[in-house]
Design an enzyme around this catalytic site. Structure first.
Site, short mmCIF file in Angstrom:
data_model
loop_
_atom_site.label_atom_id
_atom_site.label_comp_id
_atom_site.label_asym_id
_atom_site.label_seq_id
_atom_site.Cartn_x
_atom_site.Cartn_y
_atom_site.Cartn_z
N HIS A 189 10.49 -7.35 3.22
CA HIS A 189 11.08 -6.63 2.03
C HIS A 189 11.00 -7.14 0.82
CE1 HIS A 189 14.51 -9.12 3.40
NE2 HIS A 189 14.71 -9.23 1.82
N GLU B 261 15.80 -4.74 -0.97
CA GLU B 261 17.02 -5.46 -0.67
C GLU B 261 17.67 -5.17 -2.06
OE1 GLU B 261 19.38 -9.18 0.75
OE2 GLU B 261 17.08 -9.28 0.72
N GLU C 272 3.00 -5.01 -7.17
CA GLU C 272 1.74 -4.22 -7.31
C GLU C 272 1.50 -3.14 -5.99
OE1 GLU C 272 -2.90 -5.36 -6.42
OE2 GLU C 272 -1.64 -7.03 -6.64
N ASN D 166 -5.02 3.79 -1.89
CA ASN D 166 -6.43 4.32 -1.38
C ASN D 166 -6.54 5.81 -1.55
OD1 ASN D 166 -7.29 1.61 -0.53
ND2 ASN D 166 -6.21 1.89 1.32
N LYS E 29 28.10 -6.94 8.67
CA LYS E 29 28.91 -8.03 8.26
C LYS E 29 28.78 -8.19 6.85
CE LYS E 29 29.40 -9.91 12.89
NZ LYS E 29 29.06 -11.01 13.78
N MET E 30 27.63 -8.26 6.35
CA MET E 30 27.14 -8.66 5.07
C MET E 30 27.34 -7.35 4.09
SD MET E 30 23.82 -10.76 5.60
CE MET E 30 23.80 -11.46 3.75
N ARG F 105 4.34 -5.80 12.58
CA ARG F 105 5.50 -6.54 11.86
C ARG F 105 5.15 -7.96 11.25
NH1 ARG F 105 10.86 -6.28 13.54
NH2 ARG F 105 10.26 -4.99 15.35
N ARG G 125 0.94 -1.16 0.15
CA ARG G 125 0.20 -0.04 -0.18
C ARG G 125 0.60 1.19 0.21
NH1 ARG G 125 -4.92 -2.00 0.69
NH2 ARG G 125 -4.98 -3.96 1.93
#
Length: 164
Positions: free
Chosen positions: A111, A157, A82, A86, A141-142, A107, A3
């Site tokens: 992503h 991401e 998509e 509203n 770390k990544m 929650r 949304r």
């Protein structure tokens, strides 16, 4: 489906920044919402602007039904995003936005992800465009992934097409 508060801002972000194209739009004025379907052009440049616009023209006035979903570009895309809007949220000063799924309340959703040929070049471009980052390549770390934020705060991401 995600949304969005302001379809103009979101569509500009996903087309101008991320590089997607609007494949289809469906407007339900009586029900006060619109759907926007976006994807990447996988035609290797074969689909001209005119071909794409002709497909959009043929969909005008179509109600959401099986025929509306038979659009060849919509059903043959290698991934479609998509966006649901509203009507009225874009101009409502009391509207607080939607939960992005990465914090309370709401929650759950995490992503979306897109792959790029050169992640460093993509992140450099996002930086030049003033895109907000949740995580830069140099953070954590990544070091081979990044996260950017869309206008509604959804995480995207950014991953390399190949993890070497």
């Amino acid at each position: 489906m995600i949304r969005v508060k302001d379809p103009k801002a979101s569509i500009a972000f996903y087309t101008d920044v991320v590089g997607m194209e609007v494949i289809s739009e469906l407007h339900f004025n009586d029900d006060k919402f619109s759907l926007y379907f976006l994807g990447f052009d996988h035609s290797d440049g074969k689909d001209t602007k005119e071909v794409k616009q002709d497909g959009r023209r043929r969909r005008e006035g179509v109600h959401f039904s099986v025929p509306a979903l038979k659009d060849e570009r919509l059903i043959s895309s290698k991934g479609v995003l998509e966006l649901s809007h509203n009507h009225g949220t874009e101009s409502d000063p009391e509207f607080k936005g939607y939960a992005n799924g990465n914090q309370e309340p709401g929650r759950g959703f995490g992503h979306i992800a897109i792959s790029v040929d050169d992640i460093q070049a993509a992140c450099d471009r996002f930086e030049r465009l003033g895109v907000r980052f949740q995580k830069k390549l140099t953070d954590g770390k990544m070091k081979n992934i990044a996260f950017i934020l869309d206008p509604d705060g959804y995480w995207i991401e950014i991953v390399p097409k190949s993890f070497s």
